[in-house]
Motif scaffolding. Structure first.
Motif, PDB file in Angstrom:
ATOM      1  N   ILE A 192       0.854  -1.177   0.000  1.00  0.00           N
ATOM      2  CA  ILE A 192       0.000   0.000   0.000  1.00  0.00           C
ATOM      3  C   ILE A 192       0.890   1.226   0.000  1.00  0.00           C
ATOM      4  CG2 ILE A 192      -1.778   1.252   1.259  1.00  0.00           C
ATOM      5  CD1 ILE A 192      -2.593  -1.418   2.505  1.00  0.00           C
ATOM      6  N   LEU A 236       1.366   4.261   1.041  1.00  0.00           N
ATOM      7  CA  LEU A 236       1.005   5.303   1.987  1.00  0.00           C
ATOM      8  C   LEU A 236       2.227   5.658   2.820  1.00  0.00           C
ATOM      9  CD1 LEU A 236      -2.451   4.157   3.422  1.00  0.00           C
ATOM     10  CD2 LEU A 236      -2.036   6.083   1.900  1.00  0.00           C
ATOM     11  N   LEU A 261      -4.258   4.575   7.353  1.00  0.00           N
ATOM     12  CA  LEU A 261      -4.699   3.281   6.827  1.00  0.00           C
ATOM     13  C   LEU A 261      -6.208   3.093   6.981  1.00  0.00           C
ATOM     14  CD1 LEU A 261      -1.945   0.702   7.832  1.00  0.00           C
ATOM     15  CD2 LEU A 261      -2.593   1.424   5.527  1.00  0.00           C
ATOM     16  N   TRP A 306      -7.716   4.901   4.081  1.00  0.00           N
ATOM     17  CA  TRP A 306      -7.450   4.132   2.857  1.00  0.00           C
ATOM     18  C   TRP A 306      -8.376   2.923   2.773  1.00  0.00           C
ATOM     19  CZ3 TRP A 306      -6.168  -0.913   2.066  1.00  0.00           C
ATOM     20  CH2 TRP A 306      -5.794  -1.274   0.761  1.00  0.00           C
ATOM     21  N   GLN A 354     -11.936   3.599   1.821  1.00  0.00           N
ATOM     22  CA  GLN A 354     -12.102   4.021   0.431  1.00  0.00           C
ATOM     23  C   GLN A 354     -11.708   2.938  -0.578  1.00  0.00           C
ATOM     24  OE1 GLN A 354      -9.775   7.625   0.342  1.00  0.00           O
ATOM     25  NE2 GLN A 354     -11.375   8.819   1.382  1.00  0.00           N
ATOM     26  N   HIS A 355     -11.076   1.862  -0.111  1.00  0.00           N
ATOM     27  CA  HIS A 355     -10.627   0.793  -1.000  1.00  0.00           C
ATOM     28  C   HIS A 355     -11.013  -0.578  -0.429  1.00  0.00           C
ATOM     29  CE1 HIS A 355      -7.967   4.246  -1.819  1.00  0.00           C
ATOM     30  NE2 HIS A 355      -7.950   3.801  -3.060  1.00  0.00           N
ATOM     31  N   HIS A 396      -9.812  -3.698  -2.470  1.00  0.00           N
ATOM     32  CA  HIS A 396      -8.408  -3.848  -2.818  1.00  0.00           C
ATOM     33  C   HIS A 396      -7.914  -5.221  -2.349  1.00  0.00           C
ATOM     34  CE1 HIS A 396      -4.050  -3.106  -2.794  1.00  0.00           C
ATOM     35  NE2 HIS A 396      -4.287  -2.063  -3.590  1.00  0.00           N
ATOM     36  N   THR A 450      -5.248  -5.769   5.722  1.00  0.00           N
ATOM     37  CA  THR A 450      -5.156  -4.472   6.394  1.00  0.00           C
ATOM     38  C   THR A 450      -6.247  -4.331   7.441  1.00  0.00           C
ATOM     39  OG1 THR A 450      -4.243  -3.512   4.378  1.00  0.00           O
ATOM     40  CG2 THR A 450      -5.115  -1.983   6.020  1.00  0.00           C
TER      41      THR A 450
END
Length: 250
Positions: free
Chosen positions: A3, A5, A204, A207, A210-211, A214, A220
């Motif tokens: 990822i 980030l 995170l 993220w 929004q994902h 993924h 995660t």
């Protein structure tokens, strides 16, 4: 797959430390006019850089094993015009000969100085060896605010045990036994803890929200949920003490 980030980008300090407390710490430590500063487990070295900025002419060394954090530290040092006054070493601090320094910082990193379990007593003795006789040590170390229950321990880090930490009185006694006198004793507030723990995961969490589809989302989500559960288990139980220590010359 990774990822993309920035690591812990929402944190100023890698620990429960507010701007107000950090400013007061730097002022107090700078008043002793250290010429050399050593930061053990420096991470991105925010407090080290602030001390160097407050003491013109002082030089610093940061030691850590995390290359990404050290790269962030070097970048910050250059941006603040401190690049020629600080150096960073990617190495273990166990048995280090980097001292003695006029000021030694070790915030949340006593495990970097000792392989003992728990590391606190041995690390404090190492810190006494690393500081000059007229210098100061600032150590940030965990302590139990109250005895943890078995249920709380089972939700903390793997293998958490009652003897992982002392209470505050016991921690101060260890510092005195290691050859120090406590000049200043302070402990992180609940607000500092909440700002740190929220900032630790915030990037995170956004993220992930929004994902959700993924490929790395399940891993995660599990990691974030596990850490949040650990935090809820030690919230109000585990404290952090910031001790400014003076070498005892007797």
């Amino acid at each position: 797959m990774t990822i993309d980030l920035p690591r812990l980008a929402r944190l100023t300090f890698h620990g429960p430390l507010s701007e107000a407390r950090a400013t007061a710490m730097v002022q107090r430590l700078a008043a002793n006019r250290p010429r050399t500063v050593l930061d053990i487990g420096c991470g991105w070295a925010e407090l080290l850089l602030r001390v160097l900025d407050a003491v013109p002419g002082a030089t610093g060394t940061g030691v850590d094993l995390n290359a990404e954090d050290l790269a962030r530290a070097r970048k910050n040092a250059e941006e603040r015009g401190l690049g020629d006054r600080v150096r960073f070493a990617e190495e273990s601090a166990v048995g280090t000969d980097r001292g003695p320094a006029d000021l030694v910082l070790c915030l949340g990193a006593t495990q970097a100085l000792s392989e003992a379990e728990p590391p606190t007593a041995e690390a404090l003795r190492a810190l006494r060896r690393l500081v000059t006789d007229r210098g100061r040590v600032l150590v940030g170390e965990g302590f139990w605010q109250r005895p943890p229950t078995e249920a709380e321990l089972s939700g903390m880090w793997p293998g958490a045990a009652p003897d992982d930490h002392d209470d505050l009185r016991g921690l101060l006694d260890l510092a005195v036994d290691a050859g120090f006198r406590p000049e200043w004793t302070e402990t992180a507030s609940l607000q500092e803890w909440e700002e740190f723990e929220s900032g630790y995961q915030a990037g995170l969490e956004v993220w992930l929200a929004q994902h959700p589809d993924h490929p790395l989302a399940p891993e995660t989500r599990a990691r974030l949920d596990r850490h949040r559960g650990q935090w809820m288990s030690y919230r109000g139980v585990l404290g952090i003490a910031y001790l400014t220590l003076v070498p005892d010359l007797r």
